[in-house]
Design a protein around this motif. Structure first.
Motif, PDB file in Angstrom:
ATOM      1  N   LYS A  17       0.847  -1.195   0.000  1.00 29.98           N
ATOM      2  CA  LYS A  17       0.000   0.000   0.000  1.00 29.98           C
ATOM      3  C   LYS A  17       0.882   1.244   0.000  1.00 29.98           C
ATOM      4  CE  LYS A  17      -3.832  -2.144   2.373  1.00 29.98           C
ATOM      5  NZ  LYS A  17      -4.806  -2.050   3.434  1.00 29.98           N
ATOM      6  N   ALA A  18       0.343   2.319  -0.556  1.00 30.26           N
ATOM      7  CA  ALA A  18       1.074   3.584  -0.609  1.00 30.26           C
ATOM      8  C   ALA A  18       1.433   4.055   0.794  1.00 30.26           C
ATOM      9  CB  ALA A  18       0.246   4.634  -1.342  1.00 30.26           C
ATOM     10  N   GLU A  23       5.726   5.309   4.756  1.00 31.59           N
ATOM     11  CA  GLU A  23       6.361   5.113   6.064  1.00 31.59           C
ATOM     12  C   GLU A  23       7.798   4.626   5.917  1.00 31.59           C
ATOM     13  OE1 GLU A  23       3.967   2.482   8.427  1.00 31.59           O
ATOM     14  OE2 GLU A  23       2.278   3.871   8.474  1.00 31.59           O
ATOM     15  N   GLN A  24       8.009   3.703   4.996  1.00 29.10           N
ATOM     16  CA  GLN A  24       9.332   3.094   4.851  1.00 29.10           C
ATOM     17  C   GLN A  24      10.354   4.034   4.219  1.00 29.10           C
ATOM     18  OE1 GLN A  24       9.589  -0.971   3.468  1.00 29.10           O
ATOM     19  NE2 GLN A  24       7.472  -1.343   4.096  1.00 29.10           N
ATOM     20  N   THR A  28       5.543  11.828   3.235  1.00 23.49           N
ATOM     21  CA  THR A  28       4.128  11.760   3.587  1.00 23.49           C
ATOM     22  C   THR A  28       3.346  10.922   2.584  1.00 23.49           C
ATOM     23  OG1 THR A  28       3.513  13.729   2.328  1.00 23.49           O
ATOM     24  CG2 THR A  28       4.253  14.069   4.609  1.00 23.49           C
ATOM     25  N   GLU A  29       2.245  10.400   3.054  1.00 24.25           N
ATOM     26  CA  GLU A  29       1.361   9.632   2.176  1.00 24.25           C
ATOM     27  C   GLU A  29       0.828  10.526   1.054  1.00 24.25           C
ATOM     28  OE1 GLU A  29      -2.563   6.757   2.550  1.00 24.25           O
ATOM     29  OE2 GLU A  29      -1.571   7.450   4.364  1.00 24.25           O
ATOM     30  N   GLN A  30       0.601  11.792   1.363  1.00 25.36           N
ATOM     31  CA  GLN A  30       0.133  12.754   0.357  1.00 25.36           C
ATOM     32  C   GLN A  30       1.153  12.904  -0.780  1.00 25.36           C
ATOM     33  OE1 GLN A  30      -2.771  14.284   0.049  1.00 25.36           O
ATOM     34  NE2 GLN A  30      -2.174  15.464  -1.732  1.00 25.36           N
ATOM     35  N   GLN A  37       0.115   9.830  -9.023  1.00 25.20           N
ATOM     36  CA  GLN A  37      -0.768  10.463 -10.006  1.00 25.20           C
ATOM     37  C   GLN A  37       0.006  11.228 -11.083  1.00 25.20           C
ATOM     38  OE1 GLN A  37      -3.777  12.832  -8.017  1.00 25.20           O
ATOM     39  NE2 GLN A  37      -3.706  11.452  -6.275  1.00 25.20           N
ATOM     40  N   GLY A  38       1.317  11.327 -10.918  1.00 22.44           N
ATOM     41  CA  GLY A  38       2.125  12.056 -11.879  1.00 22.44           C
ATOM     42  C   GLY A  38       1.954  13.560 -11.771  1.00 22.44           C
TER      43      GLY A  38
END
Length: 67
Positions: A17-18, A23-24, A28-30, A37-38
């Motif tokens: 998952k994104a 995290e790794q 940020t997830e954002q 999304q490019g």
């Protein structure tokens, strides 16, 4: 001609998952979402290197060029 980000494909192949990727690699997830999304104008080589390390791939597996 355009550079196409294929991060979604690599995440799907690795069944990751994104959120886990973010995290790794320490972003940020954002930011991962924008990259998927490019919608980014650039990416640091350090970040690209960490993505490739976690996903066990090469930059060419994530980035492509379409005409």
């Amino acid at each position: 001609m355009a550079i196409v980000v294929r991060l979604d494909v690599m995440l799907a192949l690795r069944k990751m998952k994104a959120r886990d990727l973010a995290e790794q690699i320490g972003i940020t997830e954002q930011n991962v979402s924008l990259l998927r999304q490019g919608k980014v104008k650039g990416v640091r080589f350090e970040t690209l290197d960490r993505i490739c390390e976690v996903l066990e791939c090469k930059p060419g597996d994530i980035l492509d060029r379409e005409e």
